[in-house]
Enzyme design. Structure first.
Site, mmCIF file in Angstrom:
data_model
loop_
_atom_site.group_PDB
_atom_site.id
_atom_site.type_symbol
_atom_site.label_atom_id
_atom_site.label_comp_id
_atom_site.label_asym_id
_atom_site.label_seq_id
_atom_site.Cartn_x
_atom_site.Cartn_y
_atom_site.Cartn_z
ATOM 1 N N TYR A 28 19.730 -1.966 -15.004
ATOM 2 C CA TYR A 28 20.267 -0.418 -14.614
ATOM 3 C C TYR A 28 19.998 -0.257 -13.162
ATOM 4 O O TYR A 28 20.051 -1.240 -12.135
ATOM 5 C CB TYR A 28 18.625 0.184 -15.182
ATOM 6 N N GLU B 147 0.704 -1.197 0.033
ATOM 7 C CA GLU B 147 -0.107 -0.132 0.003
ATOM 8 C C GLU B 147 0.841 1.341 -0.034
ATOM 9 O O GLU B 147 0.407 2.264 -0.407
ATOM 10 C CB GLU B 147 -1.003 -0.191 1.127
ATOM 11 N N ASN B 148 1.910 1.089 0.259
ATOM 12 C CA ASN B 148 3.162 2.253 0.180
ATOM 13 C C ASN B 148 3.761 2.217 -1.030
ATOM 14 O O ASN B 148 4.821 3.041 -1.159
ATOM 15 C CB ASN B 148 3.917 2.336 1.584
ATOM 16 N N TRP C 261 12.467 1.193 -19.003
ATOM 17 C CA TRP C 261 11.802 1.614 -17.977
ATOM 18 C C TRP C 261 12.217 3.196 -17.740
ATOM 19 O O TRP C 261 13.330 3.705 -17.759
ATOM 20 C CB TRP C 261 12.458 0.944 -16.433
ATOM 21 N N MET D 113 16.713 -6.820 -15.826
ATOM 22 C CA MET D 113 16.554 -5.336 -15.176
ATOM 23 C C MET D 113 18.036 -4.579 -15.346
ATOM 24 O O MET D 113 18.714 -4.266 -13.976
ATOM 25 C CB MET D 113 15.925 -5.114 -14.075
ATOM 26 N N GLU E 291 9.836 -8.286 -6.874
ATOM 27 C CA GLU E 291 11.505 -7.883 -6.470
ATOM 28 C C GLU E 291 11.524 -7.896 -5.052
ATOM 29 O O GLU E 291 10.692 -7.722 -4.084
ATOM 30 C CB GLU E 291 11.635 -6.371 -6.905
ATOM 31 N N TYR E 292 12.748 -8.293 -4.863
ATOM 32 C CA TYR E 292 13.345 -8.508 -3.296
ATOM 33 C C TYR E 292 12.655 -9.797 -2.590
ATOM 34 O O TYR E 292 12.280 -9.840 -1.504
ATOM 35 C CB TYR E 292 12.972 -7.233 -2.240
#
Length: 426
Positions: free
Chosen positions: A280, A172-173, A403, A278, A215-216
């Protein structure tokens, strides 16, 4: 195509005479915010038309394309001044074909937020093969949180561009949540619910594939994550929907770090159709100033990825942004994201010459704010983009993925179409 690096005393008029092209062609191809404000070290792209056509009364892009065995999309790409629209007038000169010959074909994908400026989207769609609205979310129990993406899907399909549904582990953040993925992967029921919802959403909205950007992911969840991707692909394949995944830029199997440990290239290569590397953010908002996507590191990631993936499975990630950091760097300092056109404007405003790092293949400059704070900016220009596109072609990769699309970078698309043909998927 030539790439001219601006020298002291250069003007567009002088460059037009030097390269033997009309000045309005330079204006159209580079779309400079203020053509009178050239920055030393800035790039100007020059293309040479091989065949042009003067618009007659009653002509349309479709009729001109038919006459010249071309397509509307090709004409829009060759004439960026049209901004993606069929706005013709008698006497207007269109480029049908350029002298340069692209070195190959690439599938061209880009992420975009639903609130992207519509005129920018319209101008850019002719250069894309795929468009990926960012992003659908989900709850820990597998409920799919939809995206207000209808306008982007409609615009893509009308332009002959294949839209991809993107699923991301955002909380939600707006942060990538390791725990959210862990909760999903801990429940077969939640996974089944999410997979069913994804298939239904993709078919209902007209998506042509699904992209997963988790991700993560916890290292302990790497095997379960690959298994989830395999289950999702099994559900999508009968519907003719390929599965893509966005991967952290690893250079070895046992690479440590929260960003890398949950992405097992070997397992994922067997579970998906395609993967976006990804490549970058080596230069990152909270790190020391450096190139966002230095070419030696990009090459190292691709070389490693090819030990697990086939070239035709891989997209090379390309950044459409840079960063502006305070210097000297200290822990806790944070940079700010900057668009590539915005970076050139900053250099002009602060009377800074743009330099180019030959190793990283990236432009950069320093300037001093009114407060006395020195800052360092790294970004992308025509040279750095060309180097990345040539690398993708060198390795025979499936495509490239940007991106993201939300900041204008008109030179990029000129360099792209001079280097590679954007593949048509629809």
């Amino acid at each position: 195509m030539d790439i001219h690096v601006v020298q002291p005393g250069d003007t567009l008029y002088r460059l037009a005479r030097q390269y033997g092209v009309p000045m309005d062609r330079l204006l159209h191809d580079n779309q400079l915010p203020d053509p009178s404000q050239l920055v030393v070290g800035q790039t100007i792209v020059i293309r040479y038309p091989a065949l042009t056509y003067t618009v007659q009364e009653g002509d349309t892009l479709w009729s001109i394309a038919q006459t010249h065995a071309s397509t509307v999309r090709a004409l829009l790409r060759n004439n960026p001044n049209l901004q993606g629209k069929d706005l013709l007038y008698p006497g207007q000169v269109l480029v049908i074909q350029y002298q340069d010959r692209p070195q190959g074909s690439l599938v061209v994908n880009s992420y975009a937020y639903p609130w992207i400026d519509r005129s920018l989207l319209t101008a850019t769609l002719p250069y894309l093969s795929q468009l990926t609205p960012f992003a659908h979310r989900f709850t820990s129990d597998g409920a799919l949180i939809s995206l207000q993406d209808e306008a982007l899907i409609s615009a893509a399909l009308q332009s002959g561009v294949a839209p991809l549904l993107c699923l991301a582990n955002l909380d939600e953040n707006d942060r990538f949540s390791s725990q959210l993925v862990h909760q999903l992967l801990s429940s077969d029921q939640a996974q089944a619910r999410l997979i069913a919802a994804l298939v239904e959403e993709a078919q209902r909205k007209g998506y042509r594939g699904v992209d997963v950007d988790f991700e993560y992911v916890y290292g302990d969840d790497a095997t379960a994550y690959a298994a989830f991707l395999s289950r999702l692909r099994e559900a999508l394949s009968p519907k003719g929907l390929p599965l893509s995944v966005a991967l952290a830029a690893k250079t070895r199997d046992d690479q440590p770090g929260r960003l890398y440990e949950g992405h097992d290239y070997g397992l994922i290569a067997k579970a998906v159709d395609y993967a976006l590397l990804m490549t970058y953010d080596w230069g990152y908002v909270s790190g020391p100033p450096m190139a966002v996507a230095p070419l030696p590191q990009v090459r190292e990631v691709v070389t490693y990825a090819l030990t697990h993936f086939k070239p035709e499975q891989l997209y090379l990630g390309i950044p459409n942004y840079g960063y502006n950091w305070p210097t000297p760097f200290r822990e806790g300092n944070r940079g700010t994201s900057v668009g590539n056109q915005q970076a050139v404007r900053l250099a002009w405003d602060h009377h800074a010459a743009i330099r180019f790092d030959e190793t990283a293949q990236a432009p950069w400059f320093r300037y001093v704010e009114e407060s006395g704070q020195e800052r360092e900016v790294w970004f992308e220009d025509a040279r750095s983009i060309q180097a990345k596109l040539k690398l993708a072609l060198e390795f025979g990769l499936h495509g490239v993925g940007y991106w993201n699309l939300d900041r204008p970078f008109p030179q990029n698309w000129v360099v792209l179409t001079s280097t590679a043909n954007p593949a048509a998927l629809l």
